[in-house]
Scaffold this motif. Sequence first.
Motif, PDB file in Angstrom:
ATOM      1  N   MET A 156       0.830  -1.190   0.000  1.00 53.68           N
ATOM      2  CA  MET A 156       0.000   0.000   0.000  1.00 53.68           C
ATOM      3  C   MET A 156       0.872   1.250   0.000  1.00 53.68           C
ATOM      4  SD  MET A 156      -3.016   1.129   2.651  1.00 53.68           S
ATOM      5  CE  MET A 156      -1.826   1.488   3.950  1.00 53.68           C
ATOM      6  N   GLU A 157       0.440   2.260  -0.728  1.00 52.48           N
ATOM      7  CA  GLU A 157       1.071   3.566  -0.697  1.00 52.48           C
ATOM      8  C   GLU A 157       0.111   4.570  -0.076  1.00 52.48           C
ATOM      9  OE1 GLU A 157       4.146   4.051  -1.233  1.00 52.48           O
ATOM     10  OE2 GLU A 157       4.398   1.975  -1.924  1.00 52.48           O
ATOM     11  N   VAL A 158       0.667   5.470   0.734  1.00 48.17           N
ATOM     12  CA  VAL A 158      -0.114   6.522   1.386  1.00 48.17           C
ATOM     13  C   VAL A 158       0.463   7.863   0.950  1.00 48.17           C
ATOM     14  CG1 VAL A 158      -0.919   7.474   3.582  1.00 48.17           C
ATOM     15  CG2 VAL A 158      -0.578   5.000   3.340  1.00 48.17           C
ATOM     16  N   ILE A 159      -0.377   8.689   0.323  1.00 46.91           N
ATOM     17  CA  ILE A 159       0.066   9.938  -0.287  1.00 46.91           C
ATOM     18  C   ILE A 159      -0.797  11.074   0.242  1.00 46.91           C
ATOM     19  CG2 ILE A 159       0.493  11.164  -2.446  1.00 46.91           C
ATOM     20  CD1 ILE A 159       0.320   8.348  -3.818  1.00 46.91           C
ATOM     21  N   ALA A 160      -0.161  12.101   0.763  1.00 45.45           N
ATOM     22  CA  ALA A 160      -0.897  13.252   1.296  1.00 45.45           C
ATOM     23  C   ALA A 160      -0.687  14.457   0.385  1.00 45.45           C
ATOM     24  CB  ALA A 160      -0.434  13.583   2.704  1.00 45.45           C
ATOM     25  N   PRO A 161      -1.757  15.047  -0.140  1.00 45.68           N
ATOM     26  CA  PRO A 161      -1.612  16.283  -0.923  1.00 45.68           C
ATOM     27  C   PRO A 161      -1.308  17.458  -0.010  1.00 45.68           C
ATOM     28  CG  PRO A 161      -3.928  15.798  -0.602  1.00 45.68           C
ATOM     29  CD  PRO A 161      -3.169  14.650   0.016  1.00 45.68           C
ATOM     30  N   ILE A 162      -0.440  18.330  -0.437  1.00 41.78           N
ATOM     31  CA  ILE A 162      -0.157  19.544   0.331  1.00 41.78           C
ATOM     32  C   ILE A 162      -0.259  20.739  -0.600  1.00 41.78           C
ATOM     33  CG2 ILE A 162       1.193  18.490   2.167  1.00 41.78           C
ATOM     34  CD1 ILE A 162       3.710  19.104   0.711  1.00 41.78           C
ATOM     35  N   LEU A 192       0.395  27.748  -0.446  1.00 42.11           N
ATOM     36  CA  LEU A 192      -0.966  28.258  -0.284  1.00 42.11           C
ATOM     37  C   LEU A 192      -1.691  27.547   0.848  1.00 42.11           C
ATOM     38  CD1 LEU A 192      -0.515  28.123  -3.746  1.00 42.11           C
ATOM     39  CD2 LEU A 192      -2.447  29.661  -3.428  1.00 42.11           C
ATOM     40  N   SER A 193      -0.951  27.075   1.836  1.00 40.68           N
ATOM     41  CA  SER A 193      -1.554  26.321   2.929  1.00 40.68           C
ATOM     42  C   SER A 193      -2.542  27.149   3.733  1.00 40.68           C
ATOM     43  CB  SER A 193      -0.460  25.779   3.860  1.00 40.68           C
ATOM     44  OG  SER A 193       0.422  24.931   3.160  1.00 40.68           O
ATOM     45  N   SER A 194      -2.288  28.441   3.868  1.00 36.54           N
ATOM     46  CA  SER A 194      -3.112  29.278   4.743  1.00 36.54           C
ATOM     47  C   SER A 194      -3.982  30.273   3.993  1.00 36.54           C
ATOM     48  CB  SER A 194      -2.215  30.032   5.728  1.00 36.54           C
ATOM     49  OG  SER A 194      -1.286  30.853   5.025  1.00 36.54           O
ATOM     50  N   VAL A 195      -3.847  30.342   2.664  1.00 33.62           N
ATOM     51  CA  VAL A 195      -4.615  31.298   1.858  1.00 33.62           C
ATOM     52  C   VAL A 195      -5.048  30.612   0.566  1.00 33.62           C
ATOM     53  CG1 VAL A 195      -3.413  33.317   2.789  1.00 33.62           C
ATOM     54  CG2 VAL A 195      -2.552  32.192   0.715  1.00 33.62           C
ATOM     55  N   ASN A 196      -5.944  31.269  -0.164  1.00 31.08           N
ATOM     56  CA  ASN A 196      -6.391  30.723  -1.444  1.00 31.08           C
ATOM     57  C   ASN A 196      -5.886  31.510  -2.638  1.00 31.08           C
ATOM     58  OD1 ASN A 196      -7.856  28.529  -0.428  1.00 31.08           O
ATOM     59  ND2 ASN A 196      -9.611  29.845   0.042  1.00 31.08           N
ATOM     60  N   GLY A 238      -1.418  20.569   5.111  1.00 29.62           N
ATOM     61  CA  GLY A 238      -1.892  19.850   3.944  1.00 29.62           C
ATOM     62  C   GLY A 238      -3.238  20.334   3.481  1.00 29.62           C
ATOM     63  N   ALA A 239      -3.797  19.597   2.519  1.00 28.10           N
ATOM     64  CA  ALA A 239      -5.059  19.993   1.925  1.00 28.10           C
ATOM     65  C   ALA A 239      -6.244  19.641   2.808  1.00 28.10           C
ATOM     66  CB  ALA A 239      -5.216  19.305   0.566  1.00 28.10           C
ATOM     67  N   CYS A 240      -6.061  18.710   3.726  1.00 22.97           N
ATOM     68  CA  CYS A 240      -7.212  18.140   4.429  1.00 22.97           C
ATOM     69  C   CYS A 240      -7.199  18.420   5.924  1.00 22.97           C
ATOM     70  CB  CYS A 240      -7.261  16.640   4.171  1.00 22.97           C
ATOM     71  SG  CYS A 240      -7.209  16.223   2.434  1.00 22.97           S
ATOM     72  N   GLY A 241      -6.469  19.420   6.378  1.00 30.78           N
ATOM     73  CA  GLY A 241      -6.476  19.713   7.799  1.00 30.78           C
ATOM     74  C   GLY A 241      -5.371  20.671   8.184  1.00 30.78           C
ATOM     75  N   VAL A 242      -5.031  20.708   9.464  1.00 31.30           N
ATOM     76  CA  VAL A 242      -4.030  21.646   9.956  1.00 31.30           C
ATOM     77  C   VAL A 242      -2.661  20.993   9.989  1.00 31.30           C
ATOM     78  CG1 VAL A 242      -5.715  22.910  11.313  1.00 31.30           C
ATOM     79  CG2 VAL A 242      -4.574  20.956  12.326  1.00 31.30           C
ATOM     80  N   ALA A 243      -1.672  21.727  10.485  1.00 34.28           N
ATOM     81  CA  ALA A 243      -0.299  21.240  10.482  1.00 34.28           C
ATOM     82  C   ALA A 243      -0.188  19.926  11.232  1.00 34.28           C
ATOM     83  CB  ALA A 243       0.622  22.285  11.113  1.00 34.28           C
ATOM     84  N   ARG A 244       0.549  18.960  10.602  1.00 37.10           N
ATOM     85  CA  ARG A 244       0.666  17.642  11.204  1.00 37.10           C
ATOM     86  C   ARG A 244       1.581  16.783  10.351  1.00 37.10           C
ATOM     87  NH1 ARG A 244      -3.530  18.985   8.461  1.00 37.10           N
ATOM     88  NH2 ARG A 244      -3.998  17.772   6.636  1.00 37.10           N
ATOM     89  N   SER A 245       1.917  15.588  10.843  1.00 35.10           N
ATOM     90  CA  SER A 245       2.551  14.587  10.005  1.00 35.10           C
ATOM     91  C   SER A 245       1.440  13.876   9.260  1.00 35.10           C
ATOM     92  CB  SER A 245       3.353  13.601  10.866  1.00 35.10           C
ATOM     93  OG  SER A 245       3.942  12.630  10.055  1.00 35.10           O
ATOM     94  N   LEU A 246       1.357  14.071   7.961  1.00 31.39           N
ATOM     95  CA  LEU A 246       0.157  13.718   7.220  1.00 31.39           C
ATOM     96  C   LEU A 246       0.018  12.231   6.928  1.00 31.39           C
ATOM     97  CD1 LEU A 246       0.204  16.695   4.732  1.00 31.39           C
ATOM     98  CD2 LEU A 246      -1.338  16.383   6.643  1.00 31.39           C
ATOM     99  N   VAL A 247       1.112  11.550   6.665  1.00 32.54           N
ATOM    100  CA  VAL A 247       0.998  10.154   6.254  1.00 32.54           C
ATOM    101  C   VAL A 247       1.239   9.178   7.385  1.00 32.54           C
ATOM    102  CG1 VAL A 247       1.683  10.720   3.924  1.00 32.54           C
ATOM    103  CG2 VAL A 247       3.413   9.962   5.534  1.00 32.54           C
ATOM    104  N   GLY A 248       1.612   9.673   8.560  1.00 30.29           N
ATOM    105  CA  GLY A 248       1.966   8.750   9.641  1.00 30.29           C
ATOM    106  C   GLY A 248       0.784   8.055  10.274  1.00 30.29           C
ATOM    107  N   SER A 249      -0.284   8.798  10.574  1.00 31.90           N
ATOM    108  CA  SER A 249      -1.411   8.216  11.271  1.00 31.90           C
ATOM    109  C   SER A 249      -2.228   7.357  10.342  1.00 31.90           C
ATOM    110  CB  SER A 249      -2.310   9.332  11.847  1.00 31.90           C
ATOM    111  OG  SER A 249      -2.785  10.147  10.802  1.00 31.90           O
ATOM    112  N   GLY A 250      -2.607   6.189  10.833  1.00 29.87           N
ATOM    113  CA  GLY A 250      -3.494   5.321  10.092  1.00 29.87           C
ATOM    114  C   GLY A 250      -2.807   4.334   9.186  1.00 29.87           C
ATOM    115  N   VAL A 251      -1.495   4.471   8.957  1.00 30.21           N
ATOM    116  CA  VAL A 251      -0.834   3.578   8.029  1.00 30.21           C
ATOM    117  C   VAL A 251      -0.816   2.141   8.539  1.00 30.21           C
ATOM    118  CG1 VAL A 251       1.337   3.053   6.866  1.00 30.21           C
ATOM    119  CG2 VAL A 251       0.574   5.421   7.067  1.00 30.21           C
ATOM    120  N   GLN A 252      -0.395   1.957   9.789  1.00 26.43           N
ATOM    121  CA  GLN A 252      -0.337   0.612  10.331  1.00 26.43           C
ATOM    122  C   GLN A 252      -1.711  -0.020  10.440  1.00 26.43           C
ATOM    123  OE1 GLN A 252       2.405  -1.139  10.785  1.00 26.43           O
ATOM    124  NE2 GLN A 252       3.580   0.605  10.018  1.00 26.43           N
TER     125      GLN A 252
END
Length: 255
Positions: A156-162, A192-196, A238-252
């Motif tokens: 499986m590959e886990v890819i987070a858009p930023i 463009l993380s904080s603006v459009n 990232g595109a789906c929330g606030v600052a964080r490690s995007l691909v770490g959670s949920g992988v295992q």
Amino acid sequence: MFEKQSSVTSVPAPTQEILINMDGTTVQILSTEGFSLYGFKAVQSTQQGGMPLVWFTREEFSPVTHLEWTSSMAAYTSFDDIAARRRVRADFSADIACGQVLHVTDNGIGEVFHGNAPHAVSIRNMTKDRFTCGISEKVHGEMLPICAFPLHGVSMEVIAPIQKVLLVFTNERLSPGTAITALRNQSVLVDLSSVNQRQLIYHIDKGWSWDRGSWASCHPPNSNLVPVLIEVPSQVSGACGVARSLVGSGVQALL
């Protein structure tokens, strides 16, 4: 364990845009000397075998050149190999959102289910065949791939858009979907993380400039753009929330 997702039911993706301001001489030279504007979109992944792809091209310019896109996404699979300056085409594609997983079956075809990586897109290979995979994002009304990663069998590959876009003017001839490691002209990475919306200035001899905020950075000709556009996990927006490690959670949990 997985609930089938019949359609992507997320909040409508916001429109983002970049305005490029240029003087008349620059616009004329870009046109007469055969320059194109190329755009790339950044992602985060732990997979070190991936490459960024040309996201879009633009060949018509004005003193205020307007670029616009949304963060609507699709996950894709492809039979094309990943190599610098080679094009990757999506052979199968399905609309997807962060927190969902594409289960890939025979011939690279798949279905989208709810997943456990809330800030990323997961692509899970249920077969023992190797594919290429990645995510696409919509720009100028068209869903186009932004990255390519190996998808090995039963993996499986886990890819987070930023929300970072890289732009470059060059007279190299590249098609959307072409894998790139470096380009021969100066490029600019825009956050463009904080603006459009962001505004840039481009001059044919002076290169890129802006209001000197920390939201943009220039990269010299022939820079290695792979680590610029494929970030390793860290605390980024990232595109789906606030600052964080995007691909770490949920992988295992998904494996």
